[in-house]
Design a protein around this motif. Structure first.
Motif, PDB file in Angstrom:
ATOM      1  N   GLY A 198      80.726 -23.278  43.476  1.00  0.00           N
ATOM      2  CA  GLY A 198      80.206 -24.609  43.207  1.00  0.00           C
ATOM      3  C   GLY A 198      79.850 -25.349  44.486  1.00  0.00           C
ATOM      4  O   GLY A 198      79.191 -26.387  44.453  1.00  0.00           O
ATOM      5  N   ASP A 199      80.285 -24.809  45.632  1.00  0.00           N
ATOM      6  CA  ASP A 199      79.989 -25.420  46.931  1.00  0.00           C
ATOM      7  C   ASP A 199      78.655 -24.954  47.501  1.00  0.00           C
ATOM      8  O   ASP A 199      78.333 -25.266  48.645  1.00  0.00           O
ATOM      9  CB  ASP A 199      81.093 -25.092  47.943  1.00  0.00           C
ATOM     10  N   ASP A 200      77.888 -24.206  46.719  1.00  0.00           N
ATOM     11  CA  ASP A 200      76.603 -23.701  47.186  1.00  0.00           C
ATOM     12  C   ASP A 200      75.718 -24.878  47.596  1.00  0.00           C
ATOM     13  O   ASP A 200      75.538 -25.830  46.834  1.00  0.00           O
ATOM     14  CB  ASP A 200      75.942 -22.908  46.055  1.00  0.00           C
ATOM     15  N   PRO A 201      75.138 -24.839  48.800  1.00  0.00           N
ATOM     16  CA  PRO A 201      74.333 -25.973  49.270  1.00  0.00           C
ATOM     17  C   PRO A 201      73.070 -26.216  48.435  1.00  0.00           C
ATOM     18  O   PRO A 201      72.629 -27.357  48.305  1.00  0.00           O
ATOM     19  CB  PRO A 201      73.977 -25.606  50.709  1.00  0.00           C
ATOM     20  N   ILE A 202      72.499 -25.165  47.845  1.00  0.00           N
ATOM     21  CA  ILE A 202      71.310 -25.355  47.011  1.00  0.00           C
ATOM     22  C   ILE A 202      71.690 -26.077  45.721  1.00  0.00           C
ATOM     23  O   ILE A 202      71.002 -27.008  45.296  1.00  0.00           O
ATOM     24  CB  ILE A 202      70.616 -24.005  46.731  1.00  0.00           C
ATOM     25  N   ILE A 203      72.821 -25.675  45.132  1.00  0.00           N
ATOM     26  CA  ILE A 203      73.282 -26.358  43.916  1.00  0.00           C
ATOM     27  C   ILE A 203      73.664 -27.796  44.247  1.00  0.00           C
ATOM     28  O   ILE A 203      73.350 -28.719  43.501  1.00  0.00           O
ATOM     29  CB  ILE A 203      74.450 -25.603  43.265  1.00  0.00           C
ATOM     30  N   ALA A 204      74.328 -27.991  45.379  1.00  0.00           N
ATOM     31  CA  ALA A 204      74.710 -29.352  45.780  1.00  0.00           C
ATOM     32  C   ALA A 204      73.484 -30.248  45.927  1.00  0.00           C
ATOM     33  O   ALA A 204      73.503 -31.418  45.542  1.00  0.00           O
ATOM     34  CB  ALA A 204      75.507 -29.314  47.082  1.00  0.00           C
ATOM     35  N   ARG A 205      72.398 -29.685  46.462  1.00  0.00           N
ATOM     36  CA  ARG A 205      71.202 -30.501  46.708  1.00  0.00           C
ATOM     37  C   ARG A 205      70.349 -30.689  45.454  1.00  0.00           C
ATOM     38  O   ARG A 205      69.832 -31.772  45.215  1.00  0.00           O
ATOM     39  CB  ARG A 205      70.370 -29.865  47.812  1.00  0.00           C
ATOM     40  N   TYR A 206      70.164 -29.628  44.687  1.00  0.00           N
ATOM     41  CA  TYR A 206      69.207 -29.673  43.580  1.00  0.00           C
ATOM     42  C   TYR A 206      69.850 -29.640  42.187  1.00  0.00           C
ATOM     43  O   TYR A 206      69.165 -29.859  41.194  1.00  0.00           O
ATOM     44  CB  TYR A 206      68.230 -28.489  43.672  1.00  0.00           C
ATOM     45  N   GLY A 207      71.124 -29.322  42.115  1.00  0.00           N
ATOM     46  CA  GLY A 207      71.785 -29.191  40.816  1.00  0.00           C
ATOM     47  C   GLY A 207      71.971 -30.516  40.104  1.00  0.00           C
ATOM     48  O   GLY A 207      71.852 -31.590  40.701  1.00  0.00           O
ATOM     49  N   ASP A 208      72.267 -30.428  38.830  1.00  0.00           N
ATOM     50  CA  ASP A 208      72.472 -31.604  37.989  1.00  0.00           C
ATOM     51  C   ASP A 208      73.929 -31.605  37.518  1.00  0.00           C
ATOM     52  O   ASP A 208      74.297 -30.842  36.621  1.00  0.00           O
ATOM     53  CB  ASP A 208      71.515 -31.540  36.793  1.00  0.00           C
ATOM     54  N   PRO A 209      74.791 -32.437  38.134  1.00  0.00           N
ATOM     55  CA  PRO A 209      76.217 -32.430  37.792  1.00  0.00           C
ATOM     56  C   PRO A 209      76.495 -32.764  36.321  1.00  0.00           C
ATOM     57  O   PRO A 209      77.436 -32.230  35.729  1.00  0.00           O
ATOM     58  CB  PRO A 209      76.837 -33.475  38.719  1.00  0.00           C
ATOM     59  N   ASP A 210      75.684 -33.641  35.715  1.00  0.00           N
ATOM     60  CA  ASP A 210      75.906 -33.994  34.314  1.00  0.00           C
ATOM     61  C   ASP A 210      75.603 -32.809  33.399  1.00  0.00           C
ATOM     62  O   ASP A 210      76.358 -32.536  32.462  1.00  0.00           O
ATOM     63  CB  ASP A 210      75.050 -35.200  33.908  1.00  0.00           C
TER      64      ASP A 210
END
Length: 188
Positions: A33-45
């Motif tokens: 979950g610490d992936d920088p791509i997910i952190a930047r572009y992911g949708d937490p909701d």
């Protein structure tokens, strides 16, 4: 996404036009979950919603099915099998049922577990998957994987993923291209 973008062909889908890529098989050494791509572009909701889809045994709107309900009991069966036969290749569980409603056939159709070299390997088989939002499945699946490994007293090993029909919706093209854009080189 790059695989679908570079090797895909136009196709139709219930939710609109897509680019459909060839089937793909790959291993993920560690899902984070610490992936920088997910952190930047992911949708937490949306990720929270997908986690509920995997963990709750009731259907969580807007979904038409619950992976939690489909997994219930089957994970225990697979763990019991591997306790008795740790070398087994038979710890496969199906997430489909005969006579499914056409619009409720799950994208994830099966999971397999194997203990190899002291770690629990997991294979996830998808009939179809949106390459732009695939992380929404991989992060909750990594939690299923870790929970199974803990039940068996092993570490989680690699997660192998097979996707029969990877695709990108044309409506997601702008966002997908932004994610795929190479990072700007660092100044010297």
């Amino acid at each position: 996404m790059r695989h679908v973008w570079s090797a895909g062909k136009p196709a139709d889908d219930d939710r609109g036009p897509v680019i459909e890529g060839p089937a793909v098989l790959f291993d993920i050494a560690r899902v984070s979950g610490d992936d920088p791509i997910i952190a930047r572009y992911g949708d937490p909701d949306r990720l929270a919603l997908y986690r509920r889809k995997f963990s709750e045994e009731v259907v969580v709107p807007p979904f038409k099915y619950s992976y939690g309900a489909r997994l219930a009991g089957q994970l225990g069966w697979a763990a019991d099998l591997l306790r008795v036969k740790p070398y087994s290749k038979s710890a496969w569980i199906s997430l489909t049922a005969p006579g499914e409603e056409y619009d409720a056939v799950p994208c994830l159709i099966g999971l397999a577990f194997r203990i190899r070299e002291g770690a629990l390997a997991m294979t996830a088989t998808f009939r179809s998957q949106n390459a732009f939002t695939s992380y929404l499945n991989y992060l909750p699946l990594s939690e299923v994987h870790a929970a199974m490994a803990a039940k068996l007293g092993t570490e989680p090993g690699p997660m192998r993923v097979f996707v029969d029909v990877p695709h990108l919706y044309l409506s997601d093209t702008r966002q997908a291209l932004e994610v795929m854009r190479p990072a700007s080189p660092r100044p010297p």
